[in-house]
Design an enzyme around this catalytic site. Structure first.
Site, PDB file in Angstrom:
ATOM      1  N   ASP A 172      56.066  -0.536 -25.159  1.00 43.49           N
ATOM      2  CA  ASP A 172      54.576  -0.630 -25.426  1.00 43.49           C
ATOM      3  C   ASP A 172      53.764   0.095 -24.476  1.00 43.49           C
ATOM      4  O   ASP A 172      53.767  -0.240 -23.006  1.00 43.49           O
ATOM      5  CB  ASP A 172      54.343  -2.300 -25.448  1.00 43.49           C
ATOM      6  CG  ASP A 172      53.039  -2.401 -26.087  1.00 43.49           C
ATOM      7  OD1 ASP A 172      52.062  -2.050 -25.811  1.00 43.49           O
ATOM      8  OD2 ASP A 172      53.214  -3.454 -27.359  1.00 43.49           O
ATOM      9  N   SER A 221      47.543  -2.932 -30.076  1.00 40.75           N
ATOM     10  CA  SER A 221      48.998  -2.929 -30.130  1.00 40.75           C
ATOM     11  C   SER A 221      49.450  -3.473 -31.694  1.00 40.75           C
ATOM     12  O   SER A 221      50.430  -3.027 -32.356  1.00 40.75           O
ATOM     13  CB  SER A 221      49.702  -3.883 -29.306  1.00 40.75           C
ATOM     14  OG  SER A 221      49.717  -2.799 -27.915  1.00 40.75           O
ATOM     15  N   ASP A 280      53.567 -12.006 -29.930  1.00 41.49           N
ATOM     16  CA  ASP A 280      52.706 -11.080 -29.739  1.00 41.49           C
ATOM     17  C   ASP A 280      52.762  -9.867 -30.669  1.00 41.49           C
ATOM     18  O   ASP A 280      53.671  -9.698 -31.691  1.00 41.49           O
ATOM     19  CB  ASP A 280      53.166 -10.455 -28.356  1.00 41.49           C
ATOM     20  CG  ASP A 280      52.148  -9.800 -27.639  1.00 41.49           C
ATOM     21  OD1 ASP A 280      50.633  -9.964 -27.889  1.00 41.49           O
ATOM     22  OD2 ASP A 280      52.531  -8.986 -26.468  1.00 41.49           O
ATOM     23  N   THR A 282      53.343  -6.508 -31.356  1.00 38.36           N
ATOM     24  CA  THR A 282      54.473  -5.818 -31.512  1.00 38.36           C
ATOM     25  C   THR A 282      55.562  -6.510 -32.551  1.00 38.36           C
ATOM     26  O   THR A 282      55.923  -6.153 -33.699  1.00 38.36           O
ATOM     27  CB  THR A 282      54.797  -4.964 -30.461  1.00 38.36           C
ATOM     28  OG1 THR A 282      53.718  -4.377 -29.859  1.00 38.36           O
ATOM     29  CG2 THR A 282      55.975  -3.819 -31.090  1.00 38.36           C
ATOM     30  N   HIS A 496      50.877   3.298 -28.162  1.00 38.12           N
ATOM     31  CA  HIS A 496      49.723   3.654 -27.486  1.00 38.12           C
ATOM     32  C   HIS A 496      50.015   4.009 -26.113  1.00 38.12           C
ATOM     33  O   HIS A 496      50.910   3.841 -25.515  1.00 38.12           O
ATOM     34  CB  HIS A 496      48.590   2.816 -27.905  1.00 38.12           C
ATOM     35  CG  HIS A 496      48.747   1.687 -26.934  1.00 38.12           C
ATOM     36  ND1 HIS A 496      48.668   1.669 -25.533  1.00 38.12           N
ATOM     37  CD2 HIS A 496      49.307   0.196 -27.294  1.00 38.12           C
ATOM     38  CE1 HIS A 496      48.930   0.140 -25.362  1.00 38.12           C
ATOM     39  NE2 HIS A 496      49.367  -0.440 -26.455  1.00 38.12           N
ATOM     40  N   HIS A 624      43.729   0.796 -23.179  1.00 40.62           N
ATOM     41  CA  HIS A 624      44.665   1.892 -23.902  1.00 40.62           C
ATOM     42  C   HIS A 624      43.992   3.176 -23.822  1.00 40.62           C
ATOM     43  O   HIS A 624      42.600   3.050 -23.779  1.00 40.62           O
ATOM     44  CB  HIS A 624      44.999   1.284 -25.391  1.00 40.62           C
ATOM     45  CG  HIS A 624      45.481   0.003 -25.291  1.00 40.62           C
ATOM     46  ND1 HIS A 624      45.984  -0.569 -26.788  1.00 40.62           N
ATOM     47  CD2 HIS A 624      46.124  -0.726 -24.314  1.00 40.62           C
ATOM     48  CE1 HIS A 624      46.692  -1.464 -26.334  1.00 40.62           C
ATOM     49  NE2 HIS A 624      46.761  -1.707 -25.079  1.00 40.62           N
TER      50      HIS A 624
END
Lengths: 668, 668
Positions: A172, A221, A280, A282, A496, A624
């Site tokens: 991630d 994400s 979360d 992802t 990302h 990000h």
């Protein structure tokens, strides 16, 4: 037909929205979801949502906000006739919904409190599929004379399955500059030659994917994971739905994930491993469908029961779910499972999963001894799991966190690492499907690369990245051992970036000895003065020393984390911070404290310098970035991951490797 | 034998040098150049230099600095006998040189003025070659009992030539985050799909290369270009030599470049195109051999006469040069050609090149009409050439620069762009070799990607990057037109990075309207609030507008450069600056002024915020970064550029594609 040969569709817009939007994917007053330019996997489920907007005020004000209840949608395949949606899909017409929402047109409007109000008329059609490849056109006619057109492409799926199993590793927030930095601190270079390499460096195939959102160039994400796992980009914060303007977070138009497809079409085993909370963004993106990634109760509910039902979800919006009850769920996030006020009806989800036949485990000792025949839920901490650096180098820092997954305020000191979880998950998945030949699909996420980059804790972030790399290395070795390496597609990528890079070294001894902040900056060595990595040599030794030493973290990790000469690195986007480029030995770095907005924590990196923030001061962490991220792949179907492509293509390539569009009879 | 199977050689070191070093590639007191871990291309020339150090003082003090005049070098192939260097290579013994140099062991020593003094005894052997692939061991014995061992690998060259021609595009300082940013400002995305792509995105093969120096992890452009063009990394600032400790910049041990090899072995045509001074590091690295990249007179001399001779070079150190008189030299840097005090013996190099049969041209009009049969020297400006952004969008800013290549203080207003120069260079190279079948080799450098990143002028840097991309696109099209596309290897890469990335958008109108610096930061939109690119829509239009518009720069360039919503981007490494994220319309951004060290220019980005510097304050610009850089390739031999490798491998792959190690008879 390919997109590149399409004539460009033009829609006018009058609003200069960028920071805020009426609705991201809907520049005109008529909105079709899935929107123009959507690609579909043949046979995958999706919802259609239509909205017709009647802005009451603002720059788009239209007919005093009068609602159009008589809009229509027709769909045509290729040059065929445009048939009403109910006829085209053989579904009943939807009831008409109406609602109102408001938004700010820009920051000036926000400051002035001048909201633009929009009345909406809407219809929805659920769980449809397009089986035949080709170009489709959807035409929404509204307000009598207006039309919105969406061009859709159903891509031709691969005719046969190549891979029995697939494992998707997500680092991630992991960028190539981070991989390069991790290599530099963990692998010794002598006269310009690395004596060992990252496992990622040695994968068979290399690609790049573009991470941008559907309606903004920086993604979060949830959105990016949706793209990777479904082939559909969406709006920041959304999981596997196009974002509509209605209030309900769970009623937005869905699309099927690779996990749902794999379960539905192939019936294989499926597992989720993450170092973050299992709810979360992802991991949730493998199964959940919600416009609000923070809806953790609904996400746990989805893991248990699927994406339709009665808890936090609209039961009238049935979804032919097939993602419920993954064979493996490993990670942190106990707070979403413990009974309490945030839990739907006070549910104890540990009990609820156990009732469905799950083994429930809570530490590494239990993990190592777990029965690999059963479905297994391993929740190892409240909140995100501990970082590699603390577990292996600074274990004292694990104490006092009160993060026991049992919610008893003890410390979760016996946590497994990503490698432990991933290898055990493979054993469970393999064991649960091996007689069927149906194969398995697995997500393994190094989540805290991102979380530590947000905290500007570069040492911990690189520790997590190295742990991911070590996990990939061990996975390849383990798959070889169990005879599944040649059957398994392995894909490694990120969702990302963060704009991190290394630009020199820091003589921390010299920096500490200076009192003038400007003089402290003289400690930074750039170009030739950056020298060699101090992390790959034993304490007190010179970076020029050619001895290969293995540190306490094992091979492929730094020998020491606090050399005199550390790396100078960072990113352009950060709040007010202090920076001294030294490892924080007491746990995750705390860069900011609350003040008039967030300000630099005076106790962070006390021997360093202070740097002015470059993002809004209500944001406490790094953010990000735009950069394309790398994709590394090996195994059957891996060659498709070469070159440069969009994030959504990762889904199509994985689905094709697994033959999810191929006839079942051919591929099992 | 491969390096990975080597047992690791261990050499002890007592100095904790990082910022400063005694001599980068020589951690022990005996130095062999080429050093341990060197790879060679079979048959390519190289020098050997030996040094034995006797430190007089400091932490390595040895025998009061007494010199060892009796050191010996023997070389063995594989497990064969170790033969004295004179016998192994059948060369005369070198005379012994002695000298003394000094250095600082660290920053504290620098501040105290405590230099460490080293006495040196040295020998050198020139223009040697190893023809047979395999492992070699060089053993230097000195101070009676001490030994330094260097392991060398001569790689087996490809048995046959694949490519008739090769063109190497260097985007100096170009990273993947920059390519991503350039795509975002120049190519329109609708609902998450780019409607057009960068040419680089569409190349056949993708790789990554590691840019680190031989003795520091951050490289400069001389060092990194040496690695790319010769297969040998070196020390910051050096061009195609290993850096010894002697004073003379031109006597350091050389190694042959791909251009020299191509000329010597294949006799083909060769050209250099750059937007920098033609004597700048990257173009110079095709031909020059000096430890000091700034020796521009010597570099021009090398272009004219080769790397041995009498002007600024040591005539006793003969080098079998074959790089003299490239068929094409195009770029800036007139000051190195004009007669004057900096010119060797006051030479007018325009005249000197004309005397050797060169056409000499100075503007785009002359370029377009030039005779493609003749060798051509095109010098189009004093200093670096003007940037794409100024030439195409803000031409008024070109006035008053007094940069005429004739040195007459006029403005160089009729400058060609990289595309103009590259296409014409192809025509000249093609025309000069087409009957011979020997092919051609060319460098085309987008130099000011790097120069504008140094200046933190991101708009100009991305303009240069887009010009490079446009040049690659036009080159492919032109090669197709002249029937050479299938014969030509095209490689696109960079020499190093700058830690740039984009992390959001800026509402410049809102930022300008605020007076409080912290409130100004609220203008920055992150994640979903970054929105879509404002650069791809016509002025006054919304980023949501789906119309495809072509701007004044043509397709594949931004439609406007000063939208209300600009990108927020930057890098961690910078001096004190002001940042407002607006394009500078009057020429290259001037971020700093001289103060107590460099401080932020109060007139730069007046509506922005101020940000504290993160590098030594005697540095006026951004600095290079660590990240691996991308490699894009197509054409014969291009498949070798896939995957992850070291910068030196780029040389080996190009040389193999051109068959430079294959017997001449096979490949012509």
């Amino acid at each position: 037909m390919k997109w590149s040969t399409l004539s460009i569709f033009v829609a006018a817009s009058v609003v200069s929205a960028q920071t805020y939007k009426r609705l991201g994917t809907c520049p005109s007053l008529g909105c079709i979801f899935p929107p123009d330019q959507t690609d579909f996997y043949a046979g995958a489920y999706f919802d259609i949502r239509l909205e017709v907007h009647s802005p009451v005020n603002g720059t788009e004000a239209f007919k005093n906000g009068e609602i159009d209840k008589n809009f229509t949608l027709c769909i045509q395949k290729g040059d065929g006739p445009c048939e009403d949606v109910t006829k085209f899909f053989t579904v009943e017409d939807s009831k008409l919904d109406t609602w109102t929402f408001s938004y700010y047109e820009d920051l000036f409007a926000r400051d002035a409190g001048s909201a633009s109000v929009v009345n909406v008329a809407s219809k929805g059609y659920r769980a449809l599929a397009l089986d035949e490849p080709g170009m489709y056109t959807a035409r929404l006619k509204y307000h009598q004379t207006m039309e919105t057109v969406a061009h859709w492409l159903v891509r031709a799926p691969a005719p046969e399955r190549k891979a029995k199993n697939a494992i998707i590793f997500i680092g991630d927030g992991m960028t190539q500059p981070m991989i390069t930095a991790a290599r530099m601190i963990a692998h010794k270079s002598i006269n310009g030659r690395y004596q060992s390499l990252m496992q990622m460096d040695q994968m068979e195939h290399l690609g790049h994917q573009m991470t941008h959102s559907i309606d903004s160039y920086i993604t979060d994400s949830a959105n990016s994971a949706s793209a990777l796992f479904t082939g559909h980009k969406t709006t920041s914060g959304a999981l596997n739905v196009y974002v509509d303007s209605s209030r309900d977070s769970f009623d937005d138009p869905k699309y099927e994930t690779v996990a749902e497809l794999f379960r539905r079409k192939r019936g294989g085993a499926f597992g989720i491993v993450t170092t973050a909370d299992v709810v979360d963004a992802t991991p949730a993106a493998m199964c959940a469908h919600t416009r609000e990634r923070g809806e953790s109760a609904g996400i746990v509910y989805t893991f248990l029961n699927g994406a339709s039902g009665d808890t936090g979800l609209n039961s009238t919006l049935a979804w032919p779910t097939s993602c419920e009850q993954p064979d493996v769920i490993f990670g942190g996030g106990a707070q979403a499972f413990l009974p309490g006020p945030d839990s739907p009806n006070g549910t104890d989800f540990y009990q609820a999963f156990a009732k469905e036949g799950y083994n429930i485990i809570h530490n590494n000792t239990q993990l190592q001894g777990v029965d690999i025949k059963k479905k297994t839920l391993g929740i190892f901490s409240k909140g995100i799991m501990s970082q590699w650096l603390d577990r292996h180098i600074y274990p004292e820092s694990l104490k006092g966190r009160k993060n026991s997954p049992l919610g008893d305020d003890a410390d979760a000191l016996d946590q497994p690492g990503l490698k432990d979880m991933t290898l055990k998950a493979i054993d469970i998945l393999q064991n649960r499907q091996k007689d069927s030949g149906k194969g398995w699909l697995m997500l393994s996420e190094g989540a805290s690369i991102d979380k530590m980059m947000h905290a500007l804790d570069y040492d911990r972030a690189l520790g997590e990245l190295l742990e991911l790399d070590d996990t990939i290395r061990a996975t390849i070795s383990h798959l070889k051992d169990i005879g599944e390496l040649d059957n398994t597609l392995i894909v490694v990528t990120a969702d990302h970036g963060h704009g991190f890079d290394v630009y020199g070294s820091v003589d921390t001894k010299y920096m500490a000895a200076q009192t003038d902040p400007r003089k402290k900056r003289d400690a930074i060595g750039i170009y030739g003065e950056s020298g060699l990595s101090g992390y790959t040599v034993a304490k007190g030794s010179s970076p020029d020393n050619n001895t290969i030493v293995v540190g306490s973290g094992g091979p492929n990790f730094p020998v020491q984390w606090d050399p005199r000469y550390t790396f100078a690195g960072g990113m352009a986007a950060h709040p007010d911070i202090r920076e001294g480029w030294q490892v924080n030995k007491t746990g995750i770095r705390k860069t900011v404290v609350s003040g008039d907005g967030y300000v630099a924590n005076p106790n962070d990196q006390p021997e360093g310098i202070e740097i002015e923030g470059t993002i809004p001061d209500d944001n406490s962490s790094g953010v990000h970035s735009l950069t394309d991220v790398s994709v590394f792949a090996s195994g059957p179907g891996g060659e498709a991951f070469r070159g440069v492509y969009n994030s959504i293509d990762v889904f199509f390539k994985v689905a094709d490797a697994l033959g999810l569009g191929a006839p079942s009879s051919e591929s099992q």
